[in-house]
Motif scaffolding. Structure first.
Motif, short mmCIF file in Angstrom:
data_model
loop_
_atom_site.label_atom_id
_atom_site.label_comp_id
_atom_site.label_asym_id
_atom_site.label_seq_id
_atom_site.Cartn_x
_atom_site.Cartn_y
_atom_site.Cartn_z
N ALA A 159 0.82 -1.21 0.00
CA ALA A 159 0.00 0.00 0.00
C ALA A 159 0.86 1.26 0.00
O ALA A 159 0.56 2.23 -0.70
N VAL A 160 1.95 1.28 0.77
CA VAL A 160 2.77 2.49 0.86
C VAL A 160 3.39 2.81 -0.49
O VAL A 160 3.48 3.97 -0.90
N HIS A 161 3.81 1.77 -1.24
CA HIS A 161 4.40 2.02 -2.56
C HIS A 161 3.34 2.51 -3.54
O HIS A 161 3.61 3.41 -4.36
N ASP A 162 2.14 1.94 -3.48
CA ASP A 162 1.07 2.40 -4.38
C ASP A 162 0.73 3.86 -4.11
O ASP A 162 0.57 4.66 -5.05
N VAL A 163 0.65 4.22 -2.85
CA VAL A 163 0.29 5.60 -2.51
C VAL A 163 1.38 6.57 -2.95
O VAL A 163 1.12 7.60 -3.57
N LEU A 164 2.64 6.26 -2.62
CA LEU A 164 3.75 7.16 -2.98
C LEU A 164 3.88 7.28 -4.49
O LEU A 164 4.14 8.38 -5.01
N ARG A 165 3.69 6.19 -5.20
CA ARG A 165 3.77 6.25 -6.66
C ARG A 165 2.66 7.12 -7.23
O ARG A 165 2.88 7.94 -8.13
N THR A 166 1.47 7.00 -6.68
CA THR A 166 0.34 7.81 -7.17
C THR A 166 0.55 9.29 -6.86
O THR A 166 0.31 10.16 -7.72
N LEU A 167 1.02 9.60 -5.65
CA LEU A 167 1.25 11.00 -5.29
C LEU A 167 2.36 11.61 -6.13
O LEU A 167 2.28 12.77 -6.54
N ARG A 168 3.42 10.82 -6.38
CA ARG A 168 4.53 11.34 -7.19
C ARG A 168 4.08 11.61 -8.63
O ARG A 168 4.52 12.56 -9.27
N ARG A 169 3.19 10.76 -9.13
CA ARG A 169 2.74 10.92 -10.51
C ARG A 169 1.75 12.07 -10.65
O ARG A 169 1.83 12.87 -11.58
N ARG A 170 0.82 12.19 -9.69
CA ARG A 170 -0.25 13.17 -9.83
C ARG A 170 0.09 14.53 -9.25
O ARG A 170 -0.28 15.57 -9.81
#
Length: 483
Positions: A159-170
């Motif tokens: 979950a932490v990787h999914d969230v960080l990846r989404t925040l970095r992209r958006r």
């Protein structure tokens, strides 16, 4: 074999055959003696309004059992039966003779395993809802463009990787305040509460509380009462993304926004770059239109003001005053000569009257003035003579008194003058001595104050000498010689 057949035949002849109802009654009595506790999964439920009992079926992998429970017992149990729930039943078997159907008469029912946990969660949800923690009116909107986003989850899950990846992209502009805490097992709820407090204290404007999927037991830390109260009391909005779409926890219910997954939670707080650009363009266009409309309105107002008579013909402001001034000037020009003419005629009449009246008026005073002048002259001569005599007498007395008053002081002054003469340097100079002064007027009292080539002024008894020092020699005084 023949013997056995004969014995059987004898028994049948002895024991009479039972009726169906009698046989069913016998079976009913035998079954109702058996009280058991069993566990099964509810496969169907029939709970219609007006029924005196609830009818449902429980099953396992190999068999199913129809059950019934009187409505008063069912309502007292506090359990809401649903298909798929695992329940623990206590009761006895019963036989409905009219239909030849066997039922399990349930005395008590409770959820078993996960079902018990679900019951606890449901009771807690009802309690928190009654307290208003799930009221939509208290839930706050998310900040449009947060500068600091708090993230509370396990540091080792996906979950932490999914969230960080989404925040970095958006939304790469945001600063992430991460609190790594356990999300399952004993103490996980306390860790979640502590993580929420830490990211809020660090300055988070919105908090993501997330974890990946798992069983109902794995998600139990998110059904904690203290965690729910902490989320409700959090000073900033809280967004949850716990498990998968079907999973709903107490934390989801009290959170300001509930997302289906951790990735969806990150998308909820982070606007996409395209959305930001589009919003900026829209705001810019709106500002441009608003400014253009404002300038158009100001231009129209300026034209309206410029068209006023005040600015087109400013002299019209003074038309009335100018006309009044001209009228007054004309009236004054006509009135002044007439008034001066009347005053001049009146002044002439007054002058003639005075000319006739003055000789007669002055003759009497002239005689009185002459008599007064004669008396005054006589009085003045005698008055001055007497005063002159008095003045001469006073002058003599004053001279005598003054001489008597200055005699003591004259003697004192003579003594002081004699002493001053004795102390005067001029008296010393008169005896053959001289006094030397420098060009600046200072008295030279020692050879130390004079250098060769310096100009001096030497004062004698009858004049001064301008001298130049050729040489300086020191001589010892008599005191030094005697010493």
């Amino acid at each position: 074999m023949a013997v056995e057949e004969r014995e059987t035949t004898t028994e049948e002849e002895v024991a009479p055959a039972l009726s169906v109802s009698a046989a069913m009654g016998l079976a009913k009595n035998a079954l109702e003696e058996v009280v058991v506790r069993l566990v099964g999964e509810v496969s169907e439920v029939n709970d219609k309004p007006g029924y005196k009992a609830v009818y449902f079926t429980v099953k396992d992998e190999k068999a199913s059992l129809p059950c019934m429970m009187w409505m008063n017992r069912y309502q007292a149990s506090g359990v809401a039966l649903s298909v798929g729930a695992l329940v623990e039943l206590t009761g006895r078997f019963s036989l409905y003779a009219a239909k030849g159907r066997m039922n399990f008469d349930v005395f008590s029912v409770s959820l078993a395993g996960e079902g018990q946990l679900r019951l606890q969660v449901a009771n807690l949800a009802r309690e928190l809802e009654a307290m208003g923690l799930m009221d939509p009116a208290r839930k706050r909107p998310l900040p449009a463009y947060p500068e600091a986003i708090g993230l509370v989850t396990s540091p080792r899950g996906a979950a932490v990787h999914d969230v960080l990846r989404t925040l970095r992209r958006r939304y790469p502009l945001a600063r992430i305040l991460f609190a790594g805490v356990p999300v399952e097992g004993p103490g996980a709820a306390d860790g979640l509460v502590d993580g929420l407090a830490k990211v809020v204290f660090a300055g988070a404007e919105v908090v993501l509380l997330v974890r990946g999927g798992g069983s109902f037991e794995d998600l139990m830390p998110f059904n904690d009462r203290r965690l729910a109260r902490t989320i409700a009391a959090c000073p900033v909005p809280v967004v949850t993304g716990i498990g998968h779409e079907p999973d709903t926890s107490i934390a989801d219910m009290v959170a300001d926004v509930r997302a289906s997954t951790p990735t969806a939670a990150a998308e909820a707080v982070a606007p996409a770059q395209g959305e930001i650009a589009a919003r900026i363009q829209g705001l810019g266009a709106a500002m441009g239109h608003a400014e253009s409309r404002r300038l158009d309105a100001l231009s129209i107002k300026m034209e309206r003001v410029a068209s006023l008579p005040l600015f087109r013909e400013p002299t019209r402001l003074f038309d009335g005053e100018a006309l009044a001034l001209d009228d007054l000037s004309d009236r004054l020009g006509r009135a002044l000569p007439e008034a001066l003419r009347e005053d001049r005629h009146r002044l002439g009449l007054i002058g003639e009257a005075l000319g006739r009246m003055l000789p007669g008026l002055l003759s009497a005073p002239r005689g009185a003035v002459g008599a007064a002048a004669g008396r005054l002259g006589y009085l003045g001569e005698h008055f001055g003579e007497r005063s002159r005599q008095q003045l001469d007498g006073a002058r003599g007395r004053l001279m005598r008194a003054g001489a008597a008053m200055t005699d003591p002081y004259r003697a004192s002054v003579a003594v002081s003058a004699a002493r001053l003469h004795d102390l005067s340097p001029l008296a010393i100079i008169g005896r053959g001595y001289a006094m030397a002064k420098g060009e600046d007027g200072r008295v030279v009292s020692s050879v130390d104050g004079v250098a060769a080539g310096e100009r001096l002024v030497v004062t004698l008894s009858d004049g001064e000498l301008d001298c130049t020092v050729n040489d300086v020699r020191r001589i010892h005084s008599a005191v030094e010689a005697w010493g």
